[in-house]
Design a protein around this motif. Structure first.
Motif, PDB file in Angstrom:
ATOM      1  N   LYS A  77     -18.860  -2.508  14.444  1.00 23.07           N
ATOM      2  CA  LYS A  77     -18.487  -2.428  15.608  1.00 23.07           C
ATOM      3  C   LYS A  77     -19.477  -2.815  16.625  1.00 23.07           C
ATOM      4  O   LYS A  77     -20.734  -2.024  16.704  1.00 23.07           O
ATOM      5  CB  LYS A  77     -17.749  -1.150  16.031  1.00 23.07           C
ATOM      6  CG  LYS A  77     -16.696  -0.770  15.341  1.00 23.07           C
ATOM      7  CD  LYS A  77     -15.945   0.403  15.961  1.00 23.07           C
ATOM      8  CE  LYS A  77     -16.772   1.497  15.641  1.00 23.07           C
ATOM      9  NZ  LYS A  77     -16.134   2.881  16.126  1.00 23.07           N
ATOM     10  N   ILE A  78     -19.621  -3.971  17.150  1.00 29.02           N
ATOM     11  CA  ILE A  78     -20.899  -4.426  18.104  1.00 29.02           C
ATOM     12  C   ILE A  78     -20.612  -4.288  19.571  1.00 29.02           C
ATOM     13  O   ILE A  78     -19.735  -5.331  19.882  1.00 29.02           O
ATOM     14  CB  ILE A  78     -21.473  -5.661  17.453  1.00 29.02           C
ATOM     15  CG1 ILE A  78     -21.792  -5.480  16.103  1.00 29.02           C
ATOM     16  CG2 ILE A  78     -22.683  -6.250  18.309  1.00 29.02           C
ATOM     17  CD1 ILE A  78     -22.199  -6.962  15.271  1.00 29.02           C
ATOM     18  N   THR A  79     -21.450  -3.867  20.390  1.00 26.83           N
ATOM     19  CA  THR A  79     -21.082  -3.849  21.683  1.00 26.83           C
ATOM     20  C   THR A  79     -22.275  -4.844  22.395  1.00 26.83           C
ATOM     21  O   THR A  79     -23.491  -4.423  22.255  1.00 26.83           O
ATOM     22  CB  THR A  79     -21.028  -2.501  22.491  1.00 26.83           C
ATOM     23  OG1 THR A  79     -20.279  -1.505  21.907  1.00 26.83           O
ATOM     24  CG2 THR A  79     -20.932  -2.409  23.752  1.00 26.83           C
ATOM     25  N   TYR A 131     -19.759   1.793  27.879  1.00 27.32           N
ATOM     26  CA  TYR A 131     -20.237   1.263  26.536  1.00 27.32           C
ATOM     27  C   TYR A 131     -21.588   2.097  25.943  1.00 27.32           C
ATOM     28  O   TYR A 131     -21.673   1.951  24.949  1.00 27.32           O
ATOM     29  CB  TYR A 131     -20.275  -0.155  26.794  1.00 27.32           C
ATOM     30  CG  TYR A 131     -19.277  -0.754  27.123  1.00 27.32           C
ATOM     31  CD1 TYR A 131     -18.355  -1.187  26.044  1.00 27.32           C
ATOM     32  CD2 TYR A 131     -18.914  -1.328  28.454  1.00 27.32           C
ATOM     33  CE1 TYR A 131     -16.994  -2.067  26.393  1.00 27.32           C
ATOM     34  CE2 TYR A 131     -17.657  -1.961  28.699  1.00 27.32           C
ATOM     35  CZ  TYR A 131     -16.640  -2.276  27.822  1.00 27.32           C
ATOM     36  OH  TYR A 131     -15.498  -2.824  28.133  1.00 27.32           O
ATOM     37  N   GLY A 132     -22.132   2.646  27.061  1.00 26.11           N
ATOM     38  CA  GLY A 132     -23.384   3.340  26.395  1.00 26.11           C
ATOM     39  C   GLY A 132     -22.989   4.529  25.406  1.00 26.11           C
ATOM     40  O   GLY A 132     -23.997   4.615  24.692  1.00 26.11           O
ATOM     41  N   THR A 133     -21.974   5.209  25.519  1.00 18.27           N
ATOM     42  CA  THR A 133     -21.963   6.310  24.503  1.00 18.27           C
ATOM     43  C   THR A 133     -21.001   5.771  23.506  1.00 18.27           C
ATOM     44  O   THR A 133     -20.721   6.667  22.534  1.00 18.27           O
ATOM     45  CB  THR A 133     -21.276   7.570  25.426  1.00 18.27           C
ATOM     46  OG1 THR A 133     -19.997   7.039  25.899  1.00 18.27           O
ATOM     47  CG2 THR A 133     -22.158   7.778  26.230  1.00 18.27           C
ATOM     48  N   MET A 134     -20.404   4.696  23.628  1.00 20.89           N
ATOM     49  CA  MET A 134     -19.663   4.510  22.223  1.00 20.89           C
ATOM     50  C   MET A 134     -20.246   4.333  21.029  1.00 20.89           C
ATOM     51  O   MET A 134     -21.291   4.106  20.852  1.00 20.89           O
ATOM     52  CB  MET A 134     -18.821   2.884  22.635  1.00 20.89           C
ATOM     53  CG  MET A 134     -18.144   3.053  23.596  1.00 20.89           C
ATOM     54  SD  MET A 134     -17.188   1.419  24.161  1.00 20.89           S
ATOM     55  CE  MET A 134     -15.666   1.913  23.151  1.00 20.89           C
ATOM     56  N   LYS A 190     -25.451  -1.509  19.409  1.00 26.62           N
ATOM     57  CA  LYS A 190     -25.554  -2.176  20.910  1.00 26.62           C
ATOM     58  C   LYS A 190     -26.617  -3.310  20.838  1.00 26.62           C
ATOM     59  O   LYS A 190     -27.505  -2.858  20.095  1.00 26.62           O
ATOM     60  CB  LYS A 190     -26.184  -1.103  22.064  1.00 26.62           C
ATOM     61  CG  LYS A 190     -25.488   0.244  21.957  1.00 26.62           C
ATOM     62  CD  LYS A 190     -23.917   0.067  22.353  1.00 26.62           C
ATOM     63  CE  LYS A 190     -23.323   1.680  22.713  1.00 26.62           C
ATOM     64  NZ  LYS A 190     -23.178   2.382  21.398  1.00 26.62           N
ATOM     65  N   LEU A 191     -26.151  -4.408  21.656  1.00 29.77           N
ATOM     66  CA  LEU A 191     -26.952  -5.492  21.382  1.00 29.77           C
ATOM     67  C   LEU A 191     -27.061  -5.744  22.987  1.00 29.77           C
ATOM     68  O   LEU A 191     -26.181  -6.310  23.570  1.00 29.77           O
ATOM     69  CB  LEU A 191     -26.356  -6.600  20.703  1.00 29.77           C
ATOM     70  CG  LEU A 191     -27.360  -7.955  20.610  1.00 29.77           C
ATOM     71  CD1 LEU A 191     -28.566  -7.693  20.205  1.00 29.77           C
ATOM     72  CD2 LEU A 191     -26.707  -9.067  19.827  1.00 29.77           C
ATOM     73  N   ASP A 192     -28.296  -5.496  23.480  1.00 32.14           N
ATOM     74  CA  ASP A 192     -28.657  -6.007  24.753  1.00 32.14           C
ATOM     75  C   ASP A 192     -28.979  -7.520  25.081  1.00 32.14           C
ATOM     76  O   ASP A 192     -29.961  -7.605  24.402  1.00 32.14           O
ATOM     77  CB  ASP A 192     -29.738  -5.015  25.475  1.00 32.14           C
ATOM     78  CG  ASP A 192     -30.015  -5.440  26.825  1.00 32.14           C
ATOM     79  OD1 ASP A 192     -29.318  -6.179  27.393  1.00 32.14           O
ATOM     80  OD2 ASP A 192     -30.645  -4.560  27.616  1.00 32.14           O
ATOM     81  N   THR A 193     -28.010  -8.300  25.785  1.00 30.72           N
ATOM     82  CA  THR A 193     -28.247  -9.565  25.642  1.00 30.72           C
ATOM     83  C   THR A 193     -29.164  -9.959  27.041  1.00 30.72           C
ATOM     84  O   THR A 193     -29.134 -11.319  27.519  1.00 30.72           O
ATOM     85  CB  THR A 193     -27.068 -10.274  25.658  1.00 30.72           C
ATOM     86  OG1 THR A 193     -26.406  -9.906  26.862  1.00 30.72           O
ATOM     87  CG2 THR A 193     -26.208 -10.024  24.361  1.00 30.72           C
ATOM     88  N   THR A 194     -29.654  -9.266  27.549  1.00 22.49           N
ATOM     89  CA  THR A 194     -30.295  -9.397  29.095  1.00 22.49           C
ATOM     90  C   THR A 194     -31.503 -10.147  28.857  1.00 22.49           C
ATOM     91  O   THR A 194     -32.371 -10.113  28.041  1.00 22.49           O
ATOM     92  CB  THR A 194     -30.562  -8.359  29.779  1.00 22.49           C
ATOM     93  OG1 THR A 194     -29.660  -7.207  29.808  1.00 22.49           O
ATOM     94  CG2 THR A 194     -31.321  -8.317  31.000  1.00 22.49           C
ATOM     95  N   GLY A 195     -31.326 -11.494  29.433  1.00 25.26           N
ATOM     96  CA  GLY A 195     -32.648 -12.480  29.194  1.00 25.26           C
ATOM     97  C   GLY A 195     -32.507 -13.218  27.926  1.00 25.26           C
ATOM     98  O   GLY A 195     -33.706 -14.015  27.977  1.00 25.26           O
TER      99      GLY A 195
END
Length: 170
Positions: free
Chosen positions: A101-103, A135-138, A142-147
């Motif tokens: 599971k990837i957010t 989505y922060g607590t799921m 987590k993959l932060d795609t910012t930038g």
């Protein structure tokens, strides 16, 4: 072992854009976007339609899981509550697969920039920004795609999905 990869995130974060390119780089893979099951005109969120959509998702994912030709099954959808993950998984047959599971997340500023570029309406942008916090607590990677550029996001997902590596913070 097969991998079922559920990629979730708020509307406009880039799930469909990324996975539409990612799955083509992985042999024996298939992709289902949950939004496809909602393509109806007029669009009505009713209990009957919600049940039909979930039944369709279960049916298609089970078909992909049963098919010996697929090693990677990608599923993209907003999935903003753990209960939706549970509902999806409860309808899948007892197949042998590894679940990932990837957010996908990004900053509010980045999200709005993407949604403006996609010509999304104000209401959708507001709803999407309001869901960011969900989505922060799921219980997901987590993959932060910012930038990040598309190739960078895809390479990171390839490491997670194919190489079973999650980039640890330094």
């Amino acid at each position: 072992m097969k991998k079922l990869v559920i990629v979730n995130g708020t509307m406009g974060v880039g799930k469909s854009t990324v996975v539409s390119k990612l799955y083509k780089q992985i042999e024996n893979s298939v992709w289902l976007d949950g939004d496809w099951c909602w393509q109806m005109n007029p669009w009505h969120v009713t209990e009957e339609n919600k049940a039909m959509v979930m039944n369709n998702i279960h049916f298609i994912l089970n078909q992909y899981l049963d098919n010996s030709g697929f090693d990677y099954i990608f599923f993209t959808w907003v999935v903003h509550k753990e209960s939706i993950f549970e509902e999806i998984l409860s309808g899948l047959k007892d197949n042998s697969y590894k679940l990932l599971k990837i957010t996908l997340i990004c900053s509010e500023e980045e999200l709005l920039k993407r949604m403006v570029k996609d010509k999304r309406n104000e209401k959708d942008m507001e709803n999407s920004v309001n869901r960011l916090a969900c989505y922060g607590t799921m219980n997901t990677h987590k993959l932060d795609t910012t930038g990040l550029e598309m190739d960078e996001i895809i390479n990171e997902l390839l490491r997670i999905v194919v190489d079973d590596e999650w980039k640890k913070p330094v």
